[in-house]
Design a protein around this motif. Sequence first.
Motif, mmCIF file in Angstrom:
data_model
loop_
_atom_site.group_PDB
_atom_site.id
_atom_site.type_symbol
_atom_site.label_atom_id
_atom_site.label_comp_id
_atom_site.label_asym_id
_atom_site.label_seq_id
_atom_site.Cartn_x
_atom_site.Cartn_y
_atom_site.Cartn_z
ATOM 1 N N TYR A 150 1.008 -1.855 -0.068
ATOM 2 C CA TYR A 150 -0.070 0.187 -0.041
ATOM 3 C C TYR A 150 0.977 1.408 0.047
ATOM 4 O O TYR A 150 1.653 0.961 0.637
ATOM 5 C CB TYR A 150 -0.948 -0.165 1.372
ATOM 6 N N TYR A 151 0.369 1.959 -1.134
ATOM 7 C CA TYR A 151 1.006 3.094 -0.937
ATOM 8 C C TYR A 151 0.372 4.526 -1.263
ATOM 9 O O TYR A 151 -1.308 4.334 -1.838
ATOM 10 C CB TYR A 151 2.354 3.380 -2.233
ATOM 11 N N VAL A 152 0.691 5.848 -0.992
ATOM 12 C CA VAL A 152 -0.416 6.756 -1.407
ATOM 13 C C VAL A 152 -0.571 7.026 -2.763
ATOM 14 O O VAL A 152 -2.491 7.466 -2.671
ATOM 15 C CB VAL A 152 0.742 7.749 -0.893
ATOM 16 N N THR A 153 -0.429 5.954 -3.567
ATOM 17 C CA THR A 153 -0.890 6.219 -5.077
ATOM 18 C C THR A 153 -1.727 5.422 -5.439
ATOM 19 O O THR A 153 -2.160 4.900 -6.603
ATOM 20 C CB THR A 153 0.271 6.668 -5.764
ATOM 21 N N ASN A 154 -2.273 4.426 -4.772
ATOM 22 C CA ASN A 154 -2.433 2.737 -4.478
ATOM 23 C C ASN A 154 -4.637 3.187 -4.727
ATOM 24 O O ASN A 154 -5.156 2.562 -5.451
ATOM 25 C CB ASN A 154 -2.747 1.496 -3.174
ATOM 26 N N GLU A 155 -5.450 4.167 -4.302
ATOM 27 C CA GLU A 155 -6.158 4.132 -4.524
ATOM 28 C C GLU A 155 -6.451 6.143 -5.705
ATOM 29 O O GLU A 155 -5.749 6.375 -5.980
ATOM 30 C CB GLU A 155 -6.732 5.295 -3.506
ATOM 31 N N HIS A 156 -7.451 5.008 -6.218
ATOM 32 C CA HIS A 156 -7.601 6.457 -7.728
ATOM 33 C C HIS A 156 -9.271 7.164 -8.310
ATOM 34 O O HIS A 156 -9.986 6.496 -7.194
ATOM 35 C CB HIS A 156 -8.076 5.078 -8.388
ATOM 36 N N LEU A 157 -8.625 7.986 -8.289
ATOM 37 C CA LEU A 157 -10.311 8.479 -8.553
ATOM 38 C C LEU A 157 -10.505 8.490 -10.418
ATOM 39 O O LEU A 157 -10.176 8.310 -11.443
ATOM 40 C CB LEU A 157 -10.856 9.926 -8.344
ATOM 41 N N VAL A 158 -12.026 7.714 -10.509
ATOM 42 C CA VAL A 158 -11.970 7.703 -11.648
ATOM 43 C C VAL A 158 -13.007 8.367 -12.659
ATOM 44 O O VAL A 158 -14.388 8.611 -12.069
ATOM 45 C CB VAL A 158 -12.600 6.563 -11.377
ATOM 46 N N GLU A 159 -13.511 8.584 -13.775
ATOM 47 C CA GLU A 159 -13.830 9.412 -14.585
ATOM 48 C C GLU A 159 -15.246 8.385 -15.170
ATOM 49 O O GLU A 159 -14.709 7.644 -15.167
ATOM 50 C CB GLU A 159 -13.221 10.600 -15.224
ATOM 51 N N ALA A 160 -16.584 9.706 -15.229
ATOM 52 C CA ALA A 160 -17.182 8.267 -16.119
ATOM 53 C C ALA A 160 -16.498 7.836 -17.777
ATOM 54 O O ALA A 160 -17.213 6.858 -18.247
ATOM 55 C CB ALA A 160 -18.185 9.229 -17.017
ATOM 56 N N ASP A 161 -15.639 8.826 -18.266
ATOM 57 C CA ASP A 161 -15.172 8.330 -19.521
ATOM 58 C C ASP A 161 -13.795 7.148 -19.248
ATOM 59 O O ASP A 161 -13.184 6.090 -20.084
ATOM 60 C CB ASP A 161 -14.113 9.651 -20.219
ATOM 61 N N GLY A 162 -13.894 6.137 -18.172
ATOM 62 C CA GLY A 162 -12.738 5.205 -17.300
ATOM 63 C C GLY A 162 -11.070 6.172 -17.229
ATOM 64 O O GLY A 162 -10.153 5.691 -16.625
ATOM 65 N N ARG A 163 -11.232 7.002 -17.366
ATOM 66 C CA ARG A 163 -10.151 8.062 -16.696
ATOM 67 C C ARG A 163 -9.506 7.873 -15.233
ATOM 68 O O ARG A 163 -10.515 7.946 -14.575
ATOM 69 C CB ARG A 163 -9.519 9.546 -17.409
ATOM 70 N N THR A 164 -8.585 7.644 -14.856
ATOM 71 C CA THR A 164 -8.259 8.167 -13.343
ATOM 72 C C THR A 164 -6.820 9.285 -13.073
ATOM 73 O O THR A 164 -6.273 9.481 -13.801
ATOM 74 C CB THR A 164 -7.483 6.423 -13.105
ATOM 75 N N ARG A 165 -7.153 9.424 -12.231
ATOM 76 C CA ARG A 165 -6.116 10.122 -11.536
ATOM 77 C C ARG A 165 -6.312 9.566 -9.313
ATOM 78 O O ARG A 165 -6.950 9.202 -9.049
ATOM 79 C CB ARG A 165 -6.308 11.524 -11.426
ATOM 80 N N ALA A 166 -4.374 10.149 -9.551
ATOM 81 C CA ALA A 166 -4.531 9.729 -7.319
ATOM 82 C C ALA A 166 -5.467 10.796 -7.181
ATOM 83 O O ALA A 166 -5.963 11.052 -7.339
ATOM 84 C CB ALA A 166 -3.504 10.022 -7.249
ATOM 85 N N ALA A 167 -5.995 9.781 -5.928
ATOM 86 C CA ALA A 167 -6.986 9.938 -4.956
ATOM 87 C C ALA A 167 -6.050 9.855 -3.286
ATOM 88 O O ALA A 167 -6.857 10.967 -2.802
ATOM 89 C CB ALA A 167 -7.832 8.909 -4.829
ATOM 90 N N GLY A 168 -5.601 9.866 -2.782
ATOM 91 C CA GLY A 168 -4.716 10.318 -1.815
ATOM 92 C C GLY A 168 -5.123 8.749 -1.299
ATOM 93 O O GLY A 168 -5.724 8.284 -1.796
ATOM 94 N N ASP A 169 -4.573 8.938 0.647
ATOM 95 C CA ASP A 169 -5.401 8.185 0.984
ATOM 96 C C ASP A 169 -6.345 8.711 1.440
ATOM 97 O O ASP A 169 -6.511 8.863 2.219
ATOM 98 C CB ASP A 169 -4.020 8.339 2.284
#
Length: 406
Positions: A258-277
């Motif tokens: 587990y890292y701070v990069t392991n959670e992701h925000l997902v957009e409707a088109d499937g794109r993702t970006r970092a969510a943080g912890d």
Amino acid sequence: MYPQFIFATGIENSYPTVAGRRVDQMEACGHYRHWREDFALVRELGLSFLRYGPPLHRVWQGDGRHDWEWTDQAFAELLRLGIVPIVDLCHFGVPDWVGDFRNPDFPALFARYAGAFAERFPWVQLYTPVNEIFICAQFSGRYGWWNEGERTDRGFVTALKHLVKANVLAMEAILERRPDALFIQSESSEYFHAVNPAAIAPAEAMNQQRFLSLDLNYGRRVDSGMYEFLLDNGMTRDEYHFFLGRHLRRHCVLGTDYYVTNEHLVEADGRTRAAGDIFGYAEITRQYHERYRMPVMHTETNLLEGPTGGEAVAWLRKQWANALRIRNAGIPMLGFTWYSLTDQVDWDTTLREANGNVNPLGLYDLDRKIRAVGREYRRIVEEWSSVLPTHSHSLVLPVRPLGEHG
């Protein structure tokens, strides 16, 4: 047996091929020059366990051909110092002669290599045959960053099925030589958060795909949507049923990274970006344990030291608190790992750029000077090592003393 909780660190041994060049973290971090000192630092921290593996691309010269010279020396020193290795046999790359993870011969070839390693080092009991299968398949087959450089779901599934099959066959080959071998499968624990209702469907699909490497590895039937996904992207029915026919769970520990990069925000088109912890290690590991019902070990975490020098220390304290929370909830948590022993190089660009950037992630810097997080980890190990075995809600891993084997 070792009646103890496993406190560990690791020595980063990634060696993927990136845009035609081999990226060797052991070389970049100076381990080939400082390996004796590095092992001494492990003992200086009060640790008896080390996630460690030889550089596959240097040792494995061909099918049945190996250069063991350096590995013999390194593992003899581990044995002399009483350090129990958790042996990482394949870490994000293969030798040039194998090609990449599209090679359908890779699993059988790798199993023969694993068997040869187990024969040469019969005192080794703990293994991670293939490290972070999900991440390796993502970065190589879907993101186009490493190795085969593909950017498709088919590329992801191809890498995934070959990596998992290699892991399974390697476990079987090792068990033939050492029937009491134990496998700590280090895998990235992920979660995908939908940012709005329109993103729920792609987020749900990603939250199912995050389990695929472990589902196949442990012979767990996937749901109908994932079965269609696998078959639509090149896995055959026979290949799928190969995984269902293996029964290796009783030899395994579920290693979660587990890292701070392991959670992701997902957009409707499937794109993702970092969510943080957001959820954190305890909640996500609970989800993985609920799915597989296996003993768990925290096998990787780290964070940049930060401008004040205290950010990594705060992160360590938080992850350790999460590990204790899991144990107190009755989940069998067998160990904890800060990864890695020393700082790493160019992980800020996931090894895609050869900038020579030293990332202050280690317990020690590259001059082998201890960082604040190293001092804090040493304190945790010293204070908790004698408490956890007697105040435990978990199992104890049946690790034999070094030199003793069946």
